[in-house]
Design a protein around this motif. Structure first.
Motif, short mmCIF file in Angstrom:
data_model
loop_
_atom_site.label_atom_id
_atom_site.label_comp_id
_atom_site.label_asym_id
_atom_site.label_seq_id
_atom_site.Cartn_x
_atom_site.Cartn_y
_atom_site.Cartn_z
N ARG A 105 -1.79 1.29 0.24
CA ARG A 105 -0.45 1.52 -0.26
C ARG A 105 0.56 0.71 0.56
N GLY A 106 1.43 -0.02 -0.16
CA GLY A 106 2.57 -0.68 0.48
C GLY A 106 2.21 -1.84 1.40
N ALA A 107 1.05 -2.48 1.20
CA ALA A 107 0.61 -3.54 2.11
C ALA A 107 0.96 -4.92 1.57
N ARG A 108 1.06 -5.86 2.46
CA ARG A 108 1.13 -7.28 2.11
C ARG A 108 -0.27 -7.86 2.29
N ILE A 109 -0.87 -8.31 1.19
CA ILE A 109 -2.24 -8.80 1.22
C ILE A 109 -2.20 -10.31 1.05
N THR A 110 -2.56 -11.04 2.09
CA THR A 110 -2.42 -12.49 2.09
C THR A 110 -3.67 -13.20 1.59
N ASN A 115 -21.24 -6.44 -7.77
CA ASN A 115 -21.39 -5.06 -8.24
C ASN A 115 -20.65 -4.15 -7.27
N VAL A 116 -19.65 -3.46 -7.81
CA VAL A 116 -18.80 -2.61 -6.98
C VAL A 116 -19.03 -1.16 -7.38
N ASP A 117 -19.40 -0.35 -6.41
CA ASP A 117 -19.70 1.06 -6.69
C ASP A 117 -18.55 1.98 -6.34
N HIS A 118 -17.43 1.42 -5.89
CA HIS A 118 -16.32 2.24 -5.43
C HIS A 118 -15.02 1.87 -6.16
N GLU A 119 -14.13 2.82 -6.26
CA GLU A 119 -12.84 2.55 -6.87
C GLU A 119 -11.97 1.74 -5.92
N LEU A 120 -11.08 0.93 -6.53
CA LEU A 120 -10.06 0.21 -5.77
C LEU A 120 -8.71 0.69 -6.25
N VAL A 121 -7.89 1.16 -5.33
CA VAL A 121 -6.56 1.65 -5.66
C VAL A 121 -5.56 0.93 -4.78
N LEU A 122 -4.75 0.05 -5.40
CA LEU A 122 -3.67 -0.64 -4.69
C LEU A 122 -2.36 -0.14 -5.29
N SER A 123 -1.49 0.37 -4.45
CA SER A 123 -0.23 0.94 -4.92
C SER A 123 0.93 0.38 -4.11
N GLY A 124 1.88 -0.24 -4.82
CA GLY A 124 3.07 -0.76 -4.16
C GLY A 124 2.79 -1.90 -3.21
N CYS A 125 1.75 -2.68 -3.49
CA CYS A 125 1.38 -3.78 -2.60
C CYS A 125 1.92 -5.12 -3.11
N HIS A 126 1.98 -6.08 -2.21
CA HIS A 126 2.37 -7.45 -2.56
C HIS A 126 1.17 -8.35 -2.26
N LEU A 127 0.64 -8.99 -3.30
CA LEU A 127 -0.52 -9.86 -3.14
C LEU A 127 -0.09 -11.31 -3.26
N ASP A 128 -0.45 -12.11 -2.26
CA ASP A 128 -0.09 -13.52 -2.28
C ASP A 128 -0.97 -14.34 -3.22
#
Length: 436
Positions: free
Chosen positions: A23-28, A37-50
């Motif tokens: 939550r709320g991260a800057r992902i560079t 193959n992904v067995d887990h959920e990904l939840v990004l909330s309020g993030c900024h992705l470059d």
């Protein structure tokens, strides 16, 4: 780090459901799991992705990228055992989901996609086993859903599609197993050619496509019910040719000026009186087409309105007359005036009575001379005029008397008028009994 966690760099604790939540991260760096193959959920909330997110060809659980800002999403061919949500996010590049499959829905509620590319959302042949929600979404660039299959409905309330001069929403050959509804706004062409809606198709927003060949291209589609009730008249050409609906609902106040209906069939029609419906089937920019008139007349017959069906057939023949050569137009006008192409035979009776009265009055004042005075019975102006108007004499007066002076021209005129009325009545009756 996020990619490594999704791919199982750390084992999940026993008795827990592992997921990656940020939550709320800057992902560079780039989140890229191409073919993984992904067995887990990904939840990004309020993030900024470059950088864009890339799940092309992957198999994943639910992905929630909500209220984020990112430059694009690539997910062609991905399989999601859950749903994908980009709700509330602002995407400054294309979202590509061609051939992707979503078991529990696709959520773009409040999503804003702005791109300089041809397509803001490219999702051809996508399969969504639950609802596809784009409520309150805003797209600058085309949205492509060609060949998509939406098994839980397509919901577009307050969505906005902007692609002036091009295709704003392209849904050719799309299949929707439930409803497609929502008051959306589109600046550009909305294409539904060949789509199949097994429930209700509802278009109730605003469409502006004056700078494209069609504003709404909905030919060859099938739907149980079609509500074409935009908030205002669609700007541009609307094409419903060769489509098939069980029930068509529309509003005469929002009919477009240019409307292609050739080949359209429907079992029930709701909205608009007969006079306005005749105008509805005559708006084809390509000129006269007989099938829309025939379909409208057939519907009136099924509905028990024989008189309205006759009025529609008469309107068809009048419209067809404008396409004929001068001689054909003249003959058609004569049929129209005398017997209404056979749909108004009482007109012939009116003409006959009018001419009979004129002849009776004139010949009463200026009677003809007897051809054989010694053998001729008394003159009857009514019977004489009646005989002149009939192709075959009924009272024997025509053979016994010869008009004189200017009344001779009237007599000839009555004879000619009688033949014209008889010919027109026969031609009109034949047209009614065996329409062409």
């Amino acid at each position: 780090m996020i990619t490594a966690l999704l791919l199982g760099a750390v084992e999940a604790a026993a008795g827990s459901v592992a997921a990656v939540r940020v939550r709320g991260a800057r992902i560079t760096g780039q989140i890229s799991i191409r073919g993984g193959n992904v067995d887990h959920e990904l939840v990004l909330s309020g993030c900024h992705l470059d950088r864009s997110v890339d799940f092309t060809g992957s198999t994943t659980r639910t992905l929630r990228v909500t209220d984020c800002r990112l430059p694009g999403v690539s997910g062609g061919g991905m399989r999601v055992a859950g749903h994908l949500s980009l709700s509330g996010s602002w995407v400054t590049g294309a979202v590509r989901l061609a051939r992707a499959q979503f078991e529990s829905g696709l959520w773009l509620g409040g999503t804003k996609i702005v791109t300089d590319e041809e397509w803001a959302l490219y999702s051809g042949a996508m399969v969504v086993d639950s609802g596809f929600f784009v409520k309150n979404a805003d797209f600058t660039g085309g949205v492509r859903l060609v060949g998509a299959r939406l098994n839980g409905g397509f919901f577009l309330e307050n969505a906005t599609f902007r692609n002036p001069g091009k295709n704003a929403l392209t849904c050719d050959n799309m299949v929707v197993e439930d409803v497609m509804e929502g008051a959306f706004d589109a600046d550009g062409c909305v294409r539904l050619r060949g789509a199949r809606i097994d429930g209700t198709l509802s278009i109730t927003g605003r469409i502006r496509g004056t700078d494209t060949a069609y504003a709404l291209h909905a030919s060859h589609i099938e739907a149980r019910e079609f509500y074409l009730k935009p908030a205002e008249a669609i700007e541009g050409v609307v094409n419903l040719a060769h489509s098939r609906f069980q029930t068509l609902h529309d509003d005469p106040d929002t009919w477009p000026e240019k409307l292609r209906l050739n080949g359209l069939t429907y079992e029930r029609l709701r909205g608009g009186g007969v006079a306005r419906r005749i105008g509805w089937v005559s708006r084809d920019p390509g000129g006269f087409r007989p099938q829309p008139y025939e379909q409208l007349a057939a519907w009136y017959l099924r509905d028990g309105n024989d008189g309205l069906a006759r009025r529609t057939q008469l309107a068809k023949l009048r419209a067809r007359r404008r396409t004929l050569a001068p001689s054909g137009r003249a003959w058609g006008r004569l049929l129209d005036i005398t017997v209404g192409y056979g749909y108004r035979p009482w007109l012939a009776a009116l003409w006959f009575v009018l001419l009979l009265v004129v002849g009776t009055v004139v010949f009463s004042v200026s009677p003809p001379r007897a051809i054989k005075p010694a053998e001729t019975p008394g003159f009857d102006a009514f019977g004489y005029s009646f005989d002149l108007l009939l192709p075959i004499s009924a009272f024997g007066q025509r053979e016994l008397f010869d008009p004189v002076g200017w009344t001779q021209g009237l007599a000839y005129g009555l004879i000619i008028a009688g033949w014209i009325l008889a010919t027109a009545l026969i031609a009109g009756a034949t047209r009614v009994l065996r329409p062409t």
